[in-house]
Design an enzyme around this catalytic site. Structure first.
Site, PDB file in Angstrom:
ATOM      1  N   SER A 120       2.213  -1.634 -11.703  1.00 58.92           N
ATOM      2  CA  SER A 120       3.505  -1.609 -12.871  1.00 58.92           C
ATOM      3  C   SER A 120       3.215  -2.288 -13.653  1.00 58.92           C
ATOM      4  O   SER A 120       3.407  -2.475 -15.041  1.00 58.92           O
ATOM      5  CB  SER A 120       3.431  -0.565 -13.069  1.00 58.92           C
ATOM      6  OG  SER A 120       3.660   1.192 -11.861  1.00 58.92           O
ATOM      7  N   HIS A 141      -4.376   2.232 -13.900  1.00 49.68           N
ATOM      8  CA  HIS A 141      -2.700   1.751 -14.451  1.00 49.68           C
ATOM      9  C   HIS A 141      -2.496   3.543 -14.471  1.00 49.68           C
ATOM     10  O   HIS A 141      -3.114   4.315 -15.431  1.00 49.68           O
ATOM     11  CB  HIS A 141      -2.033   1.203 -15.078  1.00 49.68           C
ATOM     12  CG  HIS A 141      -0.970   1.801 -15.672  1.00 49.68           C
ATOM     13  ND1 HIS A 141      -0.035   1.220 -15.898  1.00 49.68           N
ATOM     14  CD2 HIS A 141       0.168   2.125 -13.634  1.00 49.68           C
ATOM     15  CE1 HIS A 141       1.724   1.891 -15.226  1.00 49.68           C
ATOM     16  NE2 HIS A 141       1.344   1.574 -13.970  1.00 49.68           N
ATOM     17  N   GLU A 153      -4.617   4.007 -18.282  1.00 42.85           N
ATOM     18  CA  GLU A 153      -4.792   2.325 -18.478  1.00 42.85           C
ATOM     19  C   GLU A 153      -5.275   1.562 -17.625  1.00 42.85           C
ATOM     20  O   GLU A 153      -5.692   1.342 -16.756  1.00 42.85           O
ATOM     21  CB  GLU A 153      -3.398   1.725 -18.725  1.00 42.85           C
ATOM     22  CG  GLU A 153      -2.455   1.820 -19.661  1.00 42.85           C
ATOM     23  CD  GLU A 153      -1.114   1.396 -20.181  1.00 42.85           C
ATOM     24  OE1 GLU A 153      -0.166   1.840 -20.827  1.00 42.85           O
ATOM     25  OE2 GLU A 153      -0.474   1.116 -18.796  1.00 42.85           O
ATOM     26  N   ASN A 191       4.201   1.546 -21.127  1.00 41.09           N
ATOM     27  CA  ASN A 191       5.691   0.500 -20.787  1.00 41.09           C
ATOM     28  C   ASN A 191       5.882  -0.645 -20.889  1.00 41.09           C
ATOM     29  O   ASN A 191       7.597  -0.746 -21.222  1.00 41.09           O
ATOM     30  CB  ASN A 191       5.309   0.389 -19.125  1.00 41.09           C
ATOM     31  CG  ASN A 191       5.645   1.236 -17.736  1.00 41.09           C
ATOM     32  OD1 ASN A 191       5.536   2.393 -18.172  1.00 41.09           O
ATOM     33  ND2 ASN A 191       4.576   0.678 -17.218  1.00 41.09           N
TER      34      ASN A 191
HETATM   35  N1  LIG Z   1       5.504   5.288  -8.956  1.00 44.23           N
HETATM   36  C1  LIG Z   1       4.855   5.442 -10.435  1.00 44.23           C
HETATM   37  O1  LIG Z   1       5.631   6.186 -10.405  1.00 44.23           O
HETATM   38  C2  LIG Z   1       4.695   4.305 -10.315  1.00 44.23           C
HETATM   39  C3  LIG Z   1       3.637   4.105 -11.204  1.00 44.23           C
HETATM   40  C4  LIG Z   1       2.492   4.188 -11.608  1.00 44.23           C
HETATM   41  C5  LIG Z   1       2.251   2.777 -10.765  1.00 44.23           C
HETATM   42  N2  LIG Z   1       3.183   2.914  -9.887  1.00 44.23           N
HETATM   43  C6  LIG Z   1       2.291   1.397  -8.321  1.00 44.23           C
HETATM   44  O2  LIG Z   1       1.642   2.215  -7.550  1.00 44.23           O
HETATM   45  C7  LIG Z   1       1.707   0.911  -6.394  1.00 44.23           C
HETATM   46  C8  LIG Z   1       2.657   2.652  -5.496  1.00 44.23           C
HETATM   47  O3  LIG Z   1       3.385   3.182  -5.796  1.00 44.23           O
HETATM   48  P1  LIG Z   1       4.198   3.837  -5.282  1.00 44.23           P
HETATM   49  O4  LIG Z   1       5.242   5.102  -6.069  1.00 44.23           O
HETATM   50  O5  LIG Z   1       2.823   4.904  -5.093  1.00 44.23           O
HETATM   51  O6  LIG Z   1       4.863   3.556  -4.509  1.00 44.23           O
HETATM   52  P2  LIG Z   1       4.921   4.566  -2.616  1.00 44.23           P
HETATM   53  O7  LIG Z   1       5.915   3.471  -2.066  1.00 44.23           O
HETATM   54  O8  LIG Z   1       5.327   5.451  -2.812  1.00 44.23           O
HETATM   55  O9  LIG Z   1       3.637   4.249  -1.521  1.00 44.23           O
HETATM   56  C9  LIG Z   1       3.331   3.004  -1.065  1.00 44.23           C
HETATM   57  C10 LIG Z   1       2.312   2.965   0.132  1.00 44.23           C
HETATM   58  O10 LIG Z   1       2.247   2.176   0.437  1.00 44.23           O
HETATM   59  C11 LIG Z   1       1.587   1.936   2.045  1.00 44.23           C
HETATM   60  N3  LIG Z   1       1.450   0.442   2.488  1.00 44.23           N
HETATM   61  C12 LIG Z   1       2.023  -0.467   2.497  1.00 44.23           C
HETATM   62  N4  LIG Z   1       1.582  -1.855   2.434  1.00 44.23           N
HETATM   63  C13 LIG Z   1      -0.437  -0.324   2.722  1.00 44.23           C
HETATM   64  C14 LIG Z   1      -1.148  -1.809   3.034  1.00 44.23           C
HETATM   65  N5  LIG Z   1      -1.378  -2.871   3.602  1.00 44.23           N
HETATM   66  N6  LIG Z   1      -1.993  -0.495   3.782  1.00 44.23           N
HETATM   67  C15 LIG Z   1      -1.853   0.640   3.477  1.00 44.23           C
HETATM   68  N7  LIG Z   1      -1.003   1.607   3.168  1.00 44.23           N
HETATM   69  C16 LIG Z   1       0.593   0.441   2.437  1.00 44.23           C
HETATM   70  C17 LIG Z   1       3.446   2.668   2.518  1.00 44.23           C
HETATM   71  O11 LIG Z   1       3.447   2.910   3.720  1.00 44.23           O
HETATM   72  C18 LIG Z   1       3.658   3.826   1.554  1.00 44.23           C
HETATM   73  O12 LIG Z   1       3.442   5.004   1.522  1.00 44.23           O
HETATM   74  C19 LIG Z   1       2.757   0.133  -6.359  1.00 44.23           C
HETATM   75  O13 LIG Z   1       1.775  -1.031  -7.586  1.00 44.23           O
HETATM   76  C20 LIG Z   1       2.982   0.340  -7.967  1.00 44.23           C
HETATM   77  O14 LIG Z   1       3.921   0.027  -9.173  1.00 44.23           O
HETATM   78  C21 LIG Z   1       3.668   3.460  -9.523  1.00 44.23           C
END
Ligand SMILES: NC(=O)c1ccc[n+]([C@@H]2O[C@H](COP(=O)([O-])OP(=O)(O)OC[C@H]3O[C@@H](n4cnc5c(N)ncnc54)[C@H](O)[C@@H]3O)[C@@H](O)[C@H]2O)c1
Length: 284
Positions: A120, A141, A153, A191
């Site tokens: 993000s 995204h 995106e 964003n």
């Molecule tokens: N939550 C949101 O609203 C949102 C929206 C758009 C984008 N994002 C982006 O998406 C990404 C994930 O966010 P999220 O909210 O799902 O986080 P989250 O913490 O729910 O999930 C991340 C997962 O990745 C796993 N992980 C960490 N390192 C790893 C690796 N090397 N290999 C495999 N798995 C691994 C963790 O165990 C965890 O389950 C981030 O970059 C975030 O910025 C989040």
């Protein structure tokens, strides 16, 4: 670029599991990677649960659900992503972890596989620089929750190739999503616009001494917003909004990007919105 048939999803947390779900529903084979078997099983369980709920609501046939579930495999071994045509990374939002992962993916994946990040707030160009084949790296995204939010995106980094960029658009469309094309700038499109706007709304609470209820009413009834700003920030999560504001402010140094003190205090007090039961509003 090869036609995409198999998608790797790295990280099956909130976003990754949702992306894996829409991918198998769209007919793609998916290899999902997590860091432990327990997290793999938990994610597969959540995806199965959401698909079953769609069957119960009459939105999906039972056979289609079974076929979709059959297209998902999970693994803790990154090497199992070697045959993927596209890998979508959705691990923790930490640059170091993403750089390490993309360097590994470059080693493991075929030269014609597209590598996408769901970041993000980090720079897609910087993530791509962890590889020596930056032309195949793009941003995809998704919005939270990925199965419900229609927008993706598609982010062009400095060195992304046209082929990789268009592959991202084609895959998003096949997933039933609406892709928009943009360049790699802080906050991308939504964003970049929404975060300073929501910060303005929060400042207006104090400046105009308006209540959250009245501010929400003002913006829904006076500006046609589908949801008031306080309701929206509670839904997104106050901690998530503060974190995103800080990341944008760090990059752009525009005062409107900085999280207002009021919302930082709420985050520090554990008022995180809907998920903690209390934010601008109280939830049962
Ligand atoms: N939550 C949101 O609203 C949102 C929206 C758009 C984008 N994002 C982006 O998406 C990404 C994930 O966010 P999220 O909210 O799902 O986080 P989250 O913490 O729910 O999930 C991340 C997962 O990745 C796993 N992980 C960490 N390192 C790893 C690796 N090397 N290999 C495999 N798995 C691994 C963790 O165990 C965890 O389950 C981030 O970059 C975030 O910025 C989040």
């Amino acid at each position: 670029m090869a036609e995409v048939r198999t998608i790797g999803v790295v990280g099956l947390g909130a976003m990754g599991a949702g992306i894996a779900q829409v991918s198998i529903e769209a007919g793609y084979d998916v290899v999902g990677r997590e860091v432990s078997t327990g997290l793999c099983d938990a994610a597969a369980g959540r995806i199965g649960h959401f698909l079953t709920r769609k069957v119960e609501k009459g939105q999906l046939g039972a056979q289609a659900r079974d076929a979709a579930v059959g297209r998902l495999t999970t693994t803790t071994a990154l090497d199992d992503l070697a045959a993927c045509d596209l890998v979508i990374e959705a691990i923790v939002e930490e640059l170091g972890a993403k750089l390490e992962l993309f360097a590994e993916l470059e080693r493991i994946c075929r030269a014609d596989a597209v590598l996408a990040t769901n970041t993000s707030a980090l720079s897609v160009t910087e993530i791509a620089a962890a590889t020596s084949s930056a032309e195949r790296v793009i941003g995809m995204h998704f919005f939270n929750p990925a199965p419900l939010m229609p927008l993706v995106e598609i982010v062009r980094a400095e060195l992304s190739s046209d082929d990789a960029f268009e592959t991202g658009c084609i895959v998003a469309e096949r997933m039933g999503k609406t892709p928009v094309r943009c360049h790699d700038t802080p906050g991308f499109v939504v964003n970049r616009v929404l975060i300073p706007l929501l910060n303005d709304c929060i400042r207006v609470l104090d400046e105009a001494r308006v209540t959250p209820e009245d501010l929400d009413t003002a913006m829904t009834r006076g500006a046609g917003w589908p949801m008031g700003p306080c309701t929206l920030v509670d839904l997104v999560g106050i901690d998530v909004h503060v974190h995103a504001s800080e990341a944008l402010y760090e990059k752009l140094r525009e005062p409107r990007m900085a999280p207002p003190p009021r919302i930082v205090a709420m985050r520090n007090a554990g008022l995180l919105g809907r998920k903690s039961g209390r934010g601008f509003y109280t939830y049962e």
